[in-house]
Write a protein that holds these residues in place. Structure first.
Motif, PDB file in Angstrom:
ATOM      1  N   GLY A  73       0.807  -1.212   0.000  1.00 22.06           N
ATOM      2  CA  GLY A  73       0.000   0.000   0.000  1.00 22.06           C
ATOM      3  C   GLY A  73       0.840   1.262   0.000  1.00 22.06           C
ATOM      4  N   GLN A  74       1.929   1.255   0.776  1.00 22.25           N
ATOM      5  CA  GLN A  74       2.807   2.418   0.815  1.00 22.25           C
ATOM      6  C   GLN A  74       3.519   2.600  -0.529  1.00 22.25           C
ATOM      7  N   ALA A  75       3.978   1.507  -1.130  1.00 21.04           N
ATOM      8  CA  ALA A  75       4.636   1.593  -2.442  1.00 21.04           C
ATOM      9  C   ALA A  75       3.655   2.140  -3.476  1.00 21.04           C
ATOM     10  N   ALA A  76       2.407   1.698  -3.422  1.00 21.29           N
ATOM     11  CA  ALA A  76       1.386   2.180  -4.361  1.00 21.29           C
ATOM     12  C   ALA A  76       1.129   3.674  -4.156  1.00 21.29           C
ATOM     13  N   LEU A  77       1.104   4.131  -2.905  1.00 24.62           N
ATOM     14  CA  LEU A  77       0.911   5.548  -2.613  1.00 24.62           C
ATOM     15  C   LEU A  77       2.031   6.373  -3.236  1.00 24.62           C
ATOM     16  N   LEU A  78       3.271   5.899  -3.112  1.00 24.79           N
ATOM     17  CA  LEU A  78       4.403   6.636  -3.670  1.00 24.79           C
ATOM     18  C   LEU A  78       4.327   6.675  -5.199  1.00 24.79           C
ATOM     19  N   LYS A  79       3.966   5.575  -5.828  1.00 28.22           N
ATOM     20  CA  LYS A  79       3.799   5.556  -7.297  1.00 28.22           C
ATOM     21  C   LYS A  79       2.743   6.576  -7.722  1.00 28.22           C
ATOM     22  N   ARG A  80       1.616   6.603  -7.001  1.00 25.81           N
ATOM     23  CA  ARG A  80       0.555   7.561  -7.327  1.00 25.81           C
ATOM     24  C   ARG A  80       1.043   8.999  -7.166  1.00 25.81           C
ATOM     25  N   ALA A  81       1.817   9.260  -6.110  1.00 26.52           N
ATOM     26  CA  ALA A  81       2.322  10.619  -5.885  1.00 26.52           C
ATOM     27  C   ALA A  81       3.173  11.078  -7.062  1.00 26.52           C
ATOM     28  N   PHE A  82       4.065  10.233  -7.547  1.00 31.68           N
ATOM     29  CA  PHE A  82       4.890  10.606  -8.696  1.00 31.68           C
ATOM     30  C   PHE A  82       4.030  10.788  -9.945  1.00 31.68           C
ATOM     31  N   ALA A  83       3.058   9.919 -10.151  1.00 27.76           N
ATOM     32  CA  ALA A  83       2.173  10.016 -11.325  1.00 27.76           C
ATOM     33  C   ALA A  83       1.345  11.302 -11.274  1.00 27.76           C
ATOM     34  N   VAL A  84       0.871  11.686 -10.113  1.00 29.18           N
ATOM     35  CA  VAL A  84       0.083  12.912  -9.977  1.00 29.18           C
ATOM     36  C   VAL A  84       0.958  14.126 -10.253  1.00 29.18           C
TER      37      VAL A  84
ATOM     38  N   PRO B 113      11.776  -0.317   0.420  1.00 30.69           N
ATOM     39  CA  PRO B 113      11.742   0.128   1.816  1.00 30.69           C
ATOM     40  C   PRO B 113      13.165   0.249   2.352  1.00 30.69           C
ATOM     41  N   VAL B 114      13.390   1.248   3.177  1.00 29.08           N
ATOM     42  CA  VAL B 114      14.695   1.445   3.801  1.00 29.08           C
ATOM     43  C   VAL B 114      14.779   0.515   5.004  1.00 29.08           C
ATOM     44  N   VAL B 115      15.898  -0.161   5.140  1.00 26.53           N
ATOM     45  CA  VAL B 115      16.090  -1.042   6.290  1.00 26.53           C
ATOM     46  C   VAL B 115      16.332  -0.161   7.510  1.00 26.53           C
ATOM     47  N   GLY B 116      15.581  -0.396   8.550  1.00 22.04           N
ATOM     48  CA  GLY B 116      15.736   0.378   9.782  1.00 22.04           C
ATOM     49  C   GLY B 116      14.489   1.164  10.084  1.00 22.04           C
ATOM     50  N   PRO B 117      14.449   2.431   9.624  1.00 21.70           N
ATOM     51  CA  PRO B 117      13.292   3.246  10.006  1.00 21.70           C
ATOM     52  C   PRO B 117      11.996   2.722   9.380  1.00 21.70           C
ATOM     53  N   LYS B 118      10.954   2.710  10.171  1.00 19.24           N
ATOM     54  CA  LYS B 118       9.650   2.280   9.673  1.00 19.24           C
ATOM     55  C   LYS B 118       9.087   3.360   8.748  1.00 19.24           C
ATOM     56  N   ASN B 119       8.423   2.922   7.687  1.00 21.08           N
ATOM     57  CA  ASN B 119       7.760   3.810   6.729  1.00 21.08           C
ATOM     58  C   ASN B 119       8.728   4.715   5.968  1.00 21.08           C
ATOM     59  N   ALA B 120       9.950   4.257   5.752  1.00 22.75           N
ATOM     60  CA  ALA B 120      10.936   5.004   4.970  1.00 22.75           C
ATOM     61  C   ALA B 120      11.200   4.244   3.674  1.00 22.75           C
ATOM     62  N   TRP B 121      11.313   4.995   2.590  1.00 26.74           N
ATOM     63  CA  TRP B 121      11.452   4.407   1.255  1.00 26.74           C
ATOM     64  C   TRP B 121      12.523   5.116   0.446  1.00 26.74           C
TER      65      TRP B 121
END
Length: 156
Positions: free
Chosen positions: A15-26, A94-102
Motif C-alpha cells: 500500500g505504501q509503495a502504491a501511494l508513492l507511485k501515485r504521488a509521482f504520477a500525480v 523500503p529502507v532497512v531500519g526506520p519504519k515507513n521510509a522508502w
C-alpha cells in the motif's frame, strides 16, 4: 522497468509503495502540460495532498523547506519554463531500519516550454519518510545532479 521491493504478501508495504507511485504520477500529470501563468501552489495542489502539511523537503544540500507553500515555492521558477515532467521509476524499496521510509530511484525527464524539446535526463534517488499511518510524506529528500535543470533556462 519498475521493480518493487515491497513483497505482495505484505499489504502495508504494498500500500505504501502504491501511494508513492501515485504521488509521482500525480506530479507528472499536473506538470504535463502545466497550467500557464499559475503559481506552483495551485498547479501542484493535487500532488501536495500526498505531503503532510508540515512536510520537510530537502533538495540536495539546501536548507530544508517546511510546508506546502515552501515546497511549491521550490517549483515556482520551473513552472514557466517546463512543459512536461515524467518520472521513470526504476525501483521503490523500503529502507532497512526506520519504519515507513522508502528509497525511490529513477530518471526524471523534463521538456522545455519554449520549444518542447527534452533536456538531458536526470537520474535521481529520493528518500521519503511516511507518517505513522503510512498515508502522507513527512520528509522528502531529493538527490540529483541539478546541472541539466539549467537547460530549461538556456537561451535559444
Amino acid at each position: 522497468m519498475l521493480t518493487d521491493a515491497a513483497p505482495d504478501q505484505n499489504p502495508e508495504l504494498a500500500g505504501q509503495a502504491a501511494l508513492l507511485k501515485r504521488a509521482f504520477a500525480v506530479f507528472d500529470a499536473q506538470c504535463s502540460p502545466p497550467a500557464s501563468g499559475q503559481p506552483a501552489l495551485s498547479v501542484l495542489a493535487p500532488w501536495l495532498e500526498f505531503l503532510a502539511a508540515d512536510v520537510e523537503f530537502v533538495a540536495g544540500n539546501a536548507q530544508a523547506l517546511i510546508g506546502h507553500a515552501a515546497v511549491a515555492g521550490y517549483f515556482d521558477p520551473l513552472m514557466p519554463v517546463m512543459s512536461g515532467a515524467v518520472h521513470e521509476l526504476l525501483t521503490i524499496s523500503p529502507v532497512v531500519g526506520p519504519k515507513n521510509a522508502w528509497t525511490v530511484r529513477g530518471i526524471l525527464r523534463l521538456r522545455r516550454r519554449r520549444d518542447g524539446n527534452n533536456i538531458t535526463p536526470i537520474p535521481f534517488t529520493d528518500t521519503l519518510f511516511l507518517n505513522a499511518e503510512g498515508r502522507h510524506i513527512i520528509c522528502y529528500e531529493v538527490r540529483f545532479d541539478p546541472a541539466p535543470i539549467g537547460e530549461l533556462f538556456a537561451p535559444e
